[in-house]
Design a protein around this motif. Structure first.
Motif, PDB file in Angstrom:
ATOM      1  N   SER A 205       0.783  -1.125   0.064  1.00 34.29           N
ATOM      2  CA  SER A 205       0.024   0.049  -0.068  1.00 34.29           C
ATOM      3  C   SER A 205       1.008   1.353  -0.075  1.00 34.29           C
ATOM      4  O   SER A 205       0.547   2.166  -0.785  1.00 34.29           O
ATOM      5  N   ARG A 208       2.443   1.771  -3.460  1.00 35.47           N
ATOM      6  CA  ARG A 208       1.575   2.451  -4.409  1.00 35.47           C
ATOM      7  C   ARG A 208       1.367   4.012  -4.343  1.00 35.47           C
ATOM      8  O   ARG A 208       1.335   4.336  -5.386  1.00 35.47           O
ATOM      9  N   SER A 209       1.480   4.184  -3.152  1.00 36.39           N
ATOM     10  CA  SER A 209       1.453   5.779  -2.737  1.00 36.39           C
ATOM     11  C   SER A 209       2.398   6.658  -3.037  1.00 36.39           C
ATOM     12  O   SER A 209       2.274   7.686  -3.451  1.00 36.39           O
ATOM     13  N   GLY A 212       3.570   4.451  -7.402  1.00 28.79           N
ATOM     14  CA  GLY A 212       2.346   4.379  -8.235  1.00 28.79           C
ATOM     15  C   GLY A 212       1.943   3.000  -8.214  1.00 28.79           C
ATOM     16  O   GLY A 212       2.554   1.999  -7.546  1.00 28.79           O
ATOM     17  N   ASP A 213       0.841   2.672  -8.993  1.00 33.00           N
ATOM     18  CA  ASP A 213       0.121   1.154  -9.136  1.00 33.00           C
ATOM     19  C   ASP A 213       0.883   0.294 -10.192  1.00 33.00           C
ATOM     20  O   ASP A 213       0.723   0.549 -11.461  1.00 33.00           O
ATOM     21  N   GLU A 214       1.552  -0.706  -9.699  1.00 32.63           N
ATOM     22  CA  GLU A 214       2.429  -1.536 -10.522  1.00 32.63           C
ATOM     23  C   GLU A 214       1.337  -2.540 -11.190  1.00 32.63           C
ATOM     24  O   GLU A 214       1.802  -3.295 -12.188  1.00 32.63           O
ATOM     25  N   ARG A 215       0.199  -2.685 -11.160  1.00 32.89           N
ATOM     26  CA  ARG A 215      -0.853  -3.328 -11.767  1.00 32.89           C
ATOM     27  C   ARG A 215      -1.187  -2.844 -13.214  1.00 32.89           C
ATOM     28  O   ARG A 215      -1.866  -3.596 -14.074  1.00 32.89           O
ATOM     29  N   GLN A 216      -0.681  -1.821 -13.646  1.00 37.18           N
ATOM     30  CA  GLN A 216      -0.642  -1.096 -15.226  1.00 37.18           C
ATOM     31  C   GLN A 216      -0.133  -2.192 -15.892  1.00 37.18           C
ATOM     32  O   GLN A 216       1.020  -2.505 -15.534  1.00 37.18           O
TER      33      GLN A 216
END
Length: 348
Positions: A205, A208-209, A212-216
């Protein structure tokens, strides 16, 4: 890295020394306590340390002159801790392969030293599927084979150890810096993302803050980067252009630079380096009075690294060489490195 001394005559030794250039005694690194041991070269039947009178054996890769680490004589292991991570080495009948592998081994041993100093869990994938390992390979006729990391396997193409080709690639990709130790630190960073971030909900968490969001989609992100390049003003929030391509690469690049800075400051500490430039303000003055691996406040480490890098860059320029550390660390990057530092503190 710390400074080492000959156990026989007290002469200073480099980490890679196989013998003392002053007295001729053999030398070998013991990784369990990060000490350099020395041995009487005239004793043919045993490798007995000068100071402790304990018997050791060299890592099997000593025969190739690529490793100077020692193991207890009675150990069942043939290879030292560092060389146990080698899953694939190149064909050594090719002289060019050997010289490049030797350069890779120097970088790899320094990496393992640093990971041990941090206190990270180290296990070879050869014995533990959750560990990591190195494939040092030539591309041959497989253009898809590239330097990178996948499921704990760190692949390094031998061509990375070709100084001329590496410089050409640095210019081609408009990179200010490209080294073997940089590659290894970057790729092992991907492995430790899986070990330290992916398995920890709170750390994920926070990651990601900050990153960034690695799920891209990773593949699409890289395609976009190679087509469009880095965004304008990328220097404000990223350590390198490549770091802008995807949060995973931002992590690996930041991780590598974090290790660069820690190693630089540690080395300066053991050398007792003070930077006291004449006729300049306090921003270029520093006293490296602590081992960074014992410092909880990362801002203190950054504060000494900036004038230190300015000083060593200036020395390099005086010799007609490139800057040792040609990067500017902005506050957003310091925040990312601080996250890594805090994440690793409990490991020490």
């Amino acid at each position: 890295m710390k400074i080492f001394q000959c156990g026989h005559c007290g002469h200073a030794l480099y980490f890679e020394n196989h013998l003392c250039e002053n007295c001729g005694h053999l030398s070998g690194f013991r990784d369990t306590d990060r000490k350099m041991l020395t041995f009487n070269p005239n004793t043919q039947t045993a490798l007995i340390s000068d100071r402790e009178q304990r018997e050791y054996k060299y890592c099997k890769n000593k025969i190739h002159e690529v490793c100077n680490w020692v193991i207890d004589k009675d150990s069942d292991e043939e290879f030292c801790t560092a060389c146990q991570f080698n899953r694939t080495i190149p064909n050594l009948t090719d002289v060019n392969n050997y010289e490049k592998w030797k350069e890779l081994e120097i970088a790899k041993h320094r990496l393992i030293y640093q990971l041990q100093k941090i206190g990270l869990s180290l296990s070879s994938k050869i014995k533990d599927n959750d560990g990591f390992c190195f494939d040092f390979v030539t591309q041959q006729n497989d253009p898809s084979l590239m330097t990178g990391h996948a499921n704990g396997v760190i692949t390094i193409l031998l061509r990375e150890a070709d100084a001329i080709l590496r410089e050409q690639m640095r210019k081609q990709f408009l990179e200010p810096y490209r080294t073997l130790i940089g590659h290894l630190r970057h790729e092992v960073g991907h492995y430790y993302w899986n070990r330290l971030i992916l398995t920890d909900k709170e750390a994920l968490s926070q990651f990601r803050s900050i990153f960034g969001d690695e799920r891209q989609d990773y593949g699409e992100a890289l395609k976009a980067y190679y087509k469009m390049g880095a965004p304008e003003y990328w220097q404000n929030t990223f350590i390198s252009k490549y770091a802008t391509s995807h949060p995973w690469e931002d992590w690996a690049e930041t991780w590598a630079h974090y290790l660069h800075i820690m190693d630089m400051v540690e080395t300066a500490y053991f050398f007792g380096v003070d930077v006291k430039p004449k006729n300049l303000d306090d921003e270029t003055t520093t006293k490296v009075s602590f081992d960074p691996y014992t410092e909880t406040d990362f801002s203190a480490i950054v504060d000494v690294s900036i004038p230190l890098s300015f000083a060593v860059n200036s020395i390099n320029r005086a010799m007609g060489l490139q800057d040792v550390y040609p990067f500017v660390i902005r506050p957003a990057v310091v925040e990312k490195m601080t996250f890594i530092h805090q994440l690793l503190l409990p490991k020490r």
